[in-house]
Every structure is written in C-alpha cells, then in structure tokens.
Design an enzyme around this catalytic site. Structure first.
Site, PDB file in Angstrom:
ATOM      1  N   CYS A 114       0.812  -1.227   0.000  1.00 20.59           N
ATOM      2  CA  CYS A 114       0.000   0.000   0.000  1.00 20.59           C
ATOM      3  C   CYS A 114       0.840   1.269   0.000  1.00 20.59           C
ATOM      4  CB  CYS A 114      -0.948  -0.002   1.196  1.00 20.59           C
ATOM      5  SG  CYS A 114      -2.119  -1.379   1.191  1.00 20.59           S
ATOM      6  N   HIS A 250      -3.192   7.185   2.767  1.00 19.40           N
ATOM      7  CA  HIS A 250      -3.625   5.907   2.208  1.00 19.40           C
ATOM      8  C   HIS A 250      -5.035   5.598   2.705  1.00 19.40           C
ATOM      9  CE1 HIS A 250      -4.096   1.782   1.241  1.00 19.40           C
ATOM     10  NE2 HIS A 250      -3.814   1.334   2.448  1.00 19.40           N
ATOM     11  N   ASN A 280     -10.343   0.063  -0.032  1.00 23.59           N
ATOM     12  CA  ASN A 280      -8.878   0.108   0.014  1.00 23.59           C
ATOM     13  C   ASN A 280      -8.344  -0.430  -1.309  1.00 23.59           C
ATOM     14  OD1 ASN A 280      -6.139  -0.281   0.445  1.00 23.59           O
ATOM     15  ND2 ASN A 280      -6.378  -1.164   2.477  1.00 23.59           N
TER      16      ASN A 280
END
Length: 323
Positions: A114, A250, A280
């Site tokens: 990520c 993020h 996500n």
C-alpha cells in the site's frame, strides 16, 4: 531542477459492488452497518473478467496525459506501484508503455504494497533529480480483489480495484515557483511481515496466494507510523503541520484516517477521504484520492499536500508536495 506534479488521472472499473451485494454474493456473516461502522466503506469497484492491472493503469495514464496535453513522445519514464501485476514478468510498467506507444525511456514496477505509490513517486523523483528522465508517468494500480479470500470477512470487505496516475515533470526552479516535491520519507521493518501479506508467491507456492491480515495490529501500526512519517516529512520540508492544507492518506479505513488527523492535530475537514466509494485500493488509493480532490477543486495551486501510507512489509512513508 524541481519535480512538479503537472496532472492527475484515474480509472475505475465499471462494476460497482455495494456492501449488501458483496454480502449476498459471498454469503458473508456481516451486514452493511457493521462494514460502514468499522471501515467507512460503502462500496468498491471490481475489475471485469480479463481486465488486468495494466489495463487499469493504462487508462489512468491516458486520463493524466489528456489533462496535461502530453503525448507518448513526451514521456520518458513509467513507474508503477503495484502488488498485483498481470504477470511476474514483464512488468506492468512495460505493458503500459507499450499500450501508450511510448518507445523510449525507463519503465519499472515498484512493489511496496500500500506504500507503493509513495515509493514509486520517490523513485521517479530520483530519476528526475539525476537527470535520467524529464517527464514521468507515476501510477498506482491494483486488482486487489484477485488476491482476496472471500470466505474471510475480515479482509474481503475492505478492498477494491482501481488505478490513479500523475505526471511528474522536471521544471527549473524559477519556473516552478516553489512547487513540486518538497520532501519524502520511506521506512520499512520486515519483522512485522507476519501482520499483513499473502500466503503464496512465485518462488514458494507458484501462486499469488490470498491475503491475510491481523486487523487490529495493522490499524495500530497504521495510525502510529503514518502520523510519525508525516511529521518527519513535513519537518524535512521545512514546514509546520499547521501549514499542511490537505492530508491525502492511504485510504485503508475511515477511522484510521480520522485517528491520524487527531494525532497530527489536523482538522478532519482537511483530510481527503474516498475510502467510502473506492474501498482500500492499496497502491492506487492515494493517486485516486488526489484525482478526486483535484477535479472537485479542493486541491489548488500553492496548496501543501501530505501523502502518508503504510503497507505490508511493513513499509511506510510520506511525500509532501507543493501543488
């Protein structure tokens, strides 16, 4: 010479899947309220059959190039952050390069989970600072739904597919007028690897494997490490946290983003949040959120934007940019 973000672009698959639809399709022991309360997620986008990460990345790149008015011969680098490449080799970046008709320059993938987009941005920044490239497509692209175990409600509800891109351009200091990348931090601690990852890989199981995650521990590390790396990057840029106009973290979890803002004493109104719509999307989440906020006019020229991320590894980092 400064490295300035001159355009953004994004691409999302056509298929939108609500929490209710996901629960019904996979017979999950969950409900819409439970998912919204714990993650802030309302829906996610899922790539179509045959739609690979490189396809999403290419469309996001096209959108950024169209906005900048740049053609293939004006791009001399492609750097893609991804953990879900089409193939082990060649890289997603080379496939994007070929699809766009770019015939020269660097093309490489960066794998930092990520944190992948921030790592890709730092890599591209280095290529510009050394004079190797002048205009680079930096892309975060993922098909995370391809590595999910849909019997594990703790992970499968959290992720989606998508891609975001920026054009990073070398610009003389006098023309940049202070704009560009001001500071970047990148960190990792492999001892935390068992908290988040996949149970497969090319040299171990000859499969991609499925994702696993110790959610509470990842949440704790996410808040702590994204807050600390933001402080460090803002300090390296010679700024105070109060000077940050936008926090584009993020997009892992809505509660996580709110907690990071509290740690940094930033009002939540200064956070760009898209996790509700996108879920996500790993390395794609920050550039997707950037594109949303640029399009709707929240991020304006001169704004200070901080972009922290944390991913499997564990890896973490932050990039501070003057827009």
């Amino acid at each position: 010479m400064r490295a300035v973000i001159t355009a953004t672009g994004s691409y999302l698959p056509r298929r939108v899947v609500s929490n209710e639809a996901l629960i019904a399709q996979y017979h999950l022991d969950s409900n819409d309220e439970w998912i919204r309360t714990r993650s802030g997620i309302v829906q996610r986008y899922i790539a179509a059959e045959g739609e690979a990460t490189s396809h999403l990345a290419t469309e996001a790149a096209r959108a950024a190039m169209a906005r900048a008015g740049v053609f293939a011969d004006g791009i001399d680098g492609v750097v893609v952050g991804t953990s879900t490449p089409d193939t082990t080799m060649p890289s997603v970046a080379t496939k994007v390069q070929a699809a766009l008709g770019i015939k020269h320059g660097a093309a490489l993938d960066v794998m930092a989970a990520c944190t992948g987009f921030i790592a890709a941005l730092a890599t591209a920044h280095g290529l510009i600072q050394t004079g190797m490239c002048k205009r680079i497509l930096v892309i975060g692209a993922e098909t995370m739904t391809r590595i999910l175990d849909f019997t594990d409600r703790g992970t499968c509800i959290l992720f989606g597919d998508g891609a975001g891109a920026v054009i990073l351009e070398a610009m003389p200091e006098e023309k940049a007028n202070g704009r560009g990348i001001l500071a970047t931090t990148l960190e990792a601690d492999g001892s935390f690897g068992p908290l988040l990852g996949t149970n497969g890989g090319t040299s171990s199981t000859q499969t991609a494997g499925a994702m696993f995650m110790q959610g509470q521990e990842v949440f704790r590390h996410g808040v702590e490490k994204m807050a600390s790396t933001t402080r460090e990057a803002v300090g390296k840029a010679g700024l105070e946290l109060s000077e940050v106009d936008w926090l584009v973290a993020h997009q892992a979890n809505g509660r996580m983003i709110a907690s990071i803002a509290r740690q940094l004493k930033l009002d939540e109104s200064r956070c760009i949040v898209t996790v509700d719509k996108h879920a996500n999307t790993s390395a794609a989440s920050i550039p997707l959120a950037l594109d949303v906020a640029v399009k709707d006019g929240r991020i304006k020229p001169g704004n200070i934007v901080a972009m922290p991320a944390l991913g499997a590894g564990l890896t973490w980092g932050c990039c501070v940019v003057k827009w």
